[in-house]
Design a protein around this motif. Sequence first.
Motif, PDB file in Angstrom:
ATOM      1  N   PHE A  26       0.841  -1.198   0.000  1.00  0.00           N
ATOM      2  CA  PHE A  26       0.000   0.000   0.000  1.00  0.00           C
ATOM      3  C   PHE A  26       0.878   1.250   0.000  1.00  0.00           C
ATOM      4  O   PHE A  26       1.768   1.401   0.836  1.00  0.00           O
ATOM      5  CB  PHE A  26      -0.905   0.004   1.233  1.00  0.00           C
ATOM      6  CG  PHE A  26      -1.830   1.185   1.306  1.00  0.00           C
ATOM      7  CD1 PHE A  26      -2.887   1.307   0.421  1.00  0.00           C
ATOM      8  CD2 PHE A  26      -1.635   2.187   2.258  1.00  0.00           C
ATOM      9  CE1 PHE A  26      -3.739   2.396   0.474  1.00  0.00           C
ATOM     10  CE2 PHE A  26      -2.486   3.270   2.326  1.00  0.00           C
ATOM     11  CZ  PHE A  26      -3.537   3.382   1.425  1.00  0.00           C
ATOM     12  N   LEU A  27       0.624   2.149  -0.947  1.00  0.00           N
ATOM     13  CA  LEU A  27       1.410   3.377  -1.081  1.00  0.00           C
ATOM     14  C   LEU A  27       0.536   4.599  -0.818  1.00  0.00           C
ATOM     15  O   LEU A  27      -0.447   4.825  -1.518  1.00  0.00           O
ATOM     16  CB  LEU A  27       2.017   3.475  -2.484  1.00  0.00           C
ATOM     17  CG  LEU A  27       2.950   2.325  -2.906  1.00  0.00           C
ATOM     18  CD1 LEU A  27       3.466   2.571  -4.313  1.00  0.00           C
ATOM     19  CD2 LEU A  27       4.106   2.167  -1.928  1.00  0.00           C
ATOM     20  N   THR A  28       0.906   5.371   0.204  1.00  0.00           N
ATOM     21  CA  THR A  28       0.125   6.572   0.537  1.00  0.00           C
ATOM     22  C   THR A  28       0.402   7.716  -0.425  1.00  0.00           C
ATOM     23  O   THR A  28      -0.440   8.582  -0.626  1.00  0.00           O
ATOM     24  CB  THR A  28       0.430   7.028   1.968  1.00  0.00           C
ATOM     25  OG1 THR A  28       1.838   7.259   2.097  1.00  0.00           O
ATOM     26  CG2 THR A  28      -0.005   5.971   2.982  1.00  0.00           C
ATOM     27  N   ASN A  29       1.594   7.733  -1.031  1.00  0.00           N
ATOM     28  CA  ASN A  29       1.950   8.763  -2.012  1.00  0.00           C
ATOM     29  C   ASN A  29       2.662   8.097  -3.179  1.00  0.00           C
ATOM     30  O   ASN A  29       3.839   7.746  -3.065  1.00  0.00           O
ATOM     31  CB  ASN A  29       2.845   9.830  -1.386  1.00  0.00           C
ATOM     32  CG  ASN A  29       3.190  10.951  -2.366  1.00  0.00           C
ATOM     33  OD1 ASN A  29       2.907  10.838  -3.568  1.00  0.00           O
ATOM     34  ND2 ASN A  29       3.796  12.007  -1.875  1.00  0.00           N
ATOM     35  N   PRO A  30       1.974   7.893  -4.292  1.00  0.00           N
ATOM     36  CA  PRO A  30       2.569   7.140  -5.404  1.00  0.00           C
ATOM     37  C   PRO A  30       3.676   7.882  -6.138  1.00  0.00           C
ATOM     38  O   PRO A  30       4.389   7.278  -6.945  1.00  0.00           O
ATOM     39  CB  PRO A  30       1.373   6.909  -6.334  1.00  0.00           C
ATOM     40  CG  PRO A  30       0.447   8.046  -6.059  1.00  0.00           C
ATOM     41  CD  PRO A  30       0.600   8.334  -4.586  1.00  0.00           C
ATOM     42  N   PHE A  31       3.818   9.173  -5.878  1.00  0.00           N
ATOM     43  CA  PHE A  31       4.729   9.982  -6.683  1.00  0.00           C
ATOM     44  C   PHE A  31       6.054  10.300  -6.010  1.00  0.00           C
ATOM     45  O   PHE A  31       6.927  10.898  -6.634  1.00  0.00           O
ATOM     46  CB  PHE A  31       4.030  11.282  -7.098  1.00  0.00           C
ATOM     47  CG  PHE A  31       2.721  11.060  -7.800  1.00  0.00           C
ATOM     48  CD1 PHE A  31       2.667  10.367  -9.000  1.00  0.00           C
ATOM     49  CD2 PHE A  31       1.537  11.532  -7.251  1.00  0.00           C
ATOM     50  CE1 PHE A  31       1.452  10.148  -9.648  1.00  0.00           C
ATOM     51  CE2 PHE A  31       0.324  11.323  -7.888  1.00  0.00           C
ATOM     52  CZ  PHE A  31       0.272  10.633  -9.093  1.00  0.00           C
ATOM     53  N   ASN A  32       6.218   9.934  -4.740  1.00  0.00           N
ATOM     54  CA  ASN A  32       7.505  10.242  -4.118  1.00  0.00           C
ATOM     55  C   ASN A  32       8.556   9.199  -4.531  1.00  0.00           C
ATOM     56  O   ASN A  32       8.244   8.138  -5.098  1.00  0.00           O
ATOM     57  CB  ASN A  32       7.393  10.340  -2.587  1.00  0.00           C
ATOM     58  CG  ASN A  32       6.961   9.044  -1.931  1.00  0.00           C
ATOM     59  OD1 ASN A  32       7.189   7.972  -2.467  1.00  0.00           O
ATOM     60  ND2 ASN A  32       6.327   9.146  -0.767  1.00  0.00           N
ATOM     61  N   LEU A  33       9.809   9.479  -4.251  1.00  0.00           N
ATOM     62  CA  LEU A  33      10.923   8.652  -4.715  1.00  0.00           C
ATOM     63  C   LEU A  33      10.834   7.222  -4.172  1.00  0.00           C
ATOM     64  O   LEU A  33      11.069   6.254  -4.889  1.00  0.00           O
ATOM     65  CB  LEU A  33      12.255   9.290  -4.312  1.00  0.00           C
ATOM     66  CG  LEU A  33      13.518   8.602  -4.844  1.00  0.00           C
ATOM     67  CD1 LEU A  33      13.501   8.578  -6.381  1.00  0.00           C
ATOM     68  CD2 LEU A  33      14.766   9.313  -4.326  1.00  0.00           C
ATOM     69  N   SER A  34      10.470   7.109  -2.886  1.00  0.00           N
ATOM     70  CA  SER A  34      10.389   5.797  -2.250  1.00  0.00           C
ATOM     71  C   SER A  34       9.339   4.919  -2.936  1.00  0.00           C
ATOM     72  O   SER A  34       9.589   3.733  -3.213  1.00  0.00           O
ATOM     73  CB  SER A  34      10.039   5.956  -0.774  1.00  0.00           C
ATOM     74  OG  SER A  34       9.773   4.713  -0.167  1.00  0.00           O
ATOM     75  N   SER A  35       8.187   5.494  -3.226  1.00  0.00           N
ATOM     76  CA  SER A  35       7.119   4.738  -3.872  1.00  0.00           C
ATOM     77  C   SER A  35       7.506   4.326  -5.286  1.00  0.00           C
ATOM     78  O   SER A  35       7.240   3.191  -5.718  1.00  0.00           O
ATOM     79  CB  SER A  35       5.835   5.568  -3.910  1.00  0.00           C
ATOM     80  OG  SER A  35       5.337   5.789  -2.608  1.00  0.00           O
ATOM     81  N   LYS A  36       8.136   5.234  -6.013  1.00  0.00           N
ATOM     82  CA  LYS A  36       8.546   4.924  -7.379  1.00  0.00           C
ATOM     83  C   LYS A  36       9.546   3.783  -7.412  1.00  0.00           C
ATOM     84  O   LYS A  36       9.511   2.922  -8.302  1.00  0.00           O
ATOM     85  CB  LYS A  36       9.110   6.167  -8.057  1.00  0.00           C
ATOM     86  CG  LYS A  36       8.047   7.208  -8.418  1.00  0.00           C
ATOM     87  CD  LYS A  36       8.643   8.396  -9.142  1.00  0.00           C
ATOM     88  CE  LYS A  36       7.556   9.392  -9.552  1.00  0.00           C
ATOM     89  NZ  LYS A  36       8.107  10.566 -10.258  1.00  0.00           N
ATOM     90  N   LYS A  37      10.434   3.756  -6.428  1.00  0.00           N
ATOM     91  CA  LYS A  37      11.410   2.657  -6.355  1.00  0.00           C
ATOM     92  C   LYS A  37      10.726   1.327  -6.070  1.00  0.00           C
ATOM     93  O   LYS A  37      11.080   0.290  -6.629  1.00  0.00           O
ATOM     94  CB  LYS A  37      12.461   2.958  -5.279  1.00  0.00           C
ATOM     95  CG  LYS A  37      13.496   3.991  -5.707  1.00  0.00           C
ATOM     96  CD  LYS A  37      14.576   4.154  -4.653  1.00  0.00           C
ATOM     97  CE  LYS A  37      15.658   5.130  -5.129  1.00  0.00           C
ATOM     98  NZ  LYS A  37      16.732   5.300  -4.109  1.00  0.00           N
ATOM     99  N   LYS A  38       9.720   1.361  -5.179  1.00  0.00           N
ATOM    100  CA  LYS A  38       8.986   0.132  -4.871  1.00  0.00           C
ATOM    101  C   LYS A  38       8.262  -0.392  -6.110  1.00  0.00           C
ATOM    102  O   LYS A  38       8.217  -1.609  -6.351  1.00  0.00           O
ATOM    103  CB  LYS A  38       7.987   0.389  -3.745  1.00  0.00           C
ATOM    104  CG  LYS A  38       8.630   0.549  -2.373  1.00  0.00           C
ATOM    105  CD  LYS A  38       7.581   0.796  -1.290  1.00  0.00           C
ATOM    106  CE  LYS A  38       8.267   0.958   0.073  1.00  0.00           C
ATOM    107  NZ  LYS A  38       7.278   1.245   1.145  1.00  0.00           N
ATOM    108  N   ILE A  39       7.722   0.531  -6.893  1.00  0.00           N
ATOM    109  CA  ILE A  39       7.033   0.130  -8.120  1.00  0.00           C
ATOM    110  C   ILE A  39       8.025  -0.437  -9.137  1.00  0.00           C
ATOM    111  O   ILE A  39       7.785  -1.470  -9.771  1.00  0.00           O
ATOM    112  CB  ILE A  39       6.247   1.314  -8.713  1.00  0.00           C
ATOM    113  CG1 ILE A  39       5.048   1.653  -7.809  1.00  0.00           C
ATOM    114  CG2 ILE A  39       5.769   1.001 -10.130  1.00  0.00           C
ATOM    115  CD1 ILE A  39       4.296   2.903  -8.191  1.00  0.00           C
ATOM    116  N   GLU A  40       9.174   0.221  -9.279  1.00  0.00           N
ATOM    117  CA  GLU A  40      10.195  -0.233 -10.230  1.00  0.00           C
ATOM    118  C   GLU A  40      10.744  -1.606  -9.859  1.00  0.00           C
ATOM    119  O   GLU A  40      11.128  -2.396 -10.730  1.00  0.00           O
ATOM    120  CB  GLU A  40      11.340   0.780 -10.286  1.00  0.00           C
ATOM    121  CG  GLU A  40      10.976   2.079 -11.005  1.00  0.00           C
ATOM    122  CD  GLU A  40      12.058   3.139 -10.859  1.00  0.00           C
ATOM    123  OE1 GLU A  40      13.116   2.821 -10.273  1.00  0.00           O
ATOM    124  OE2 GLU A  40      11.850   4.267 -11.330  1.00  0.00           O
TER     125      GLU A  40
END
Length: 369
Positions: free
Chosen positions: A69-83
């Motif tokens: 679950f990502l509270t902010n999809p656009f921050n660096l941490s979330s983008k890395k998790k998606i990648e």
Amino acid sequence: DLNVPLKNKKILDDSKIKAIIPTIDFLRNKKGKIILLSHLGRPKKRTSEFSLKFVGQEMEKILAQEIIFLTNPFNLSSKKKIENLKAGEIVLLENLRFYKGELNDDLSFAKRLAELGDIFVNDAFAVSHRQQASVHNISKFIPSFAGLLMQKEIKYLSKLLKNPLQPYVVLLGGVKLATKVKLIENLLPKVNKILIGGAMANVFLKAKGLEIGKSFLDEREIKDAKNFLKSEKIILPDDFLTSLSLDFADNLKMKDFDKIQEEEIILDIGPKTILKYSEILKKAKTILWNGPMGKIEIKEFTYGSLMLGRLIASLSSGKAFTVCGGGETVEILKKTKMFFYIDFISTGGGAMLNFLSGNEMPGLKYLKE
């Protein structure tokens, strides 16, 4: 569409979640890396009450799989998790209606969402009449396709518009005629009869110059009602269950349509109407039902809807092709214990009405086959 009913952070009905599982399973089996976009309610600000976190927790149980679950999809941490997602893993983004760009169908916001993935799959028919970023403009930036549920919705609802089996009968209830004007206009040439019930029947009685007492009425709808009454296909109730107030106690009475007193409130269709509508429905080969026949929030006014709901269910899977939709309609069907008999139950209320009205559906506009 994960816009499920919540109370005290607990899901009251998980049917919308279960409806999209086939598409998720399909993508998991194809080794897809899945990012889920959705809405919940109509929040005015970011609050835990409208967080999709609790929906994600319920999905984990149904899928027997962890969901990131990502509270902010656009921050660096979330983008890395998606990648760094592995094949078959699932990410759920926080409620997109926390962002103004979503509600405004903002192009730049839609582009930012599109950049998170390679392919967009719309499996949210119930919100596809909304012109919002994750429904509409996202498809301008990424190859976009209909999910399995979306394909099913379009397939079954299209049968009601293109060469439906005759006789074709529509049962329409609910409160407001205004929300169904375009639907009636679009369906009248295609159907044999439209049976009217619910508070919507009041405006038709008023248009005929009859007394409706203290029953609900929006006088702005009278003109439309008068126009529809020119058609012999519009069928009105013969009798009603009335009360002097919602605190009815011993005030319940069965009244013919032309015998309503000025102090009475119309709250459900009566036995003569149930019988008349039943006889018409029994002859049908195609049936569409949207909207309850009475004020179903109160048990005593659910019987008209329950009786006709059971009948429609019993006619399904052979005798007639049956389609139902709308939150209150589905609620009644569940109470009949014959919910699963219906040939198709649409996940969309407003979306179903828009589709059957012939209105443009923004969420379908750019989807590829």
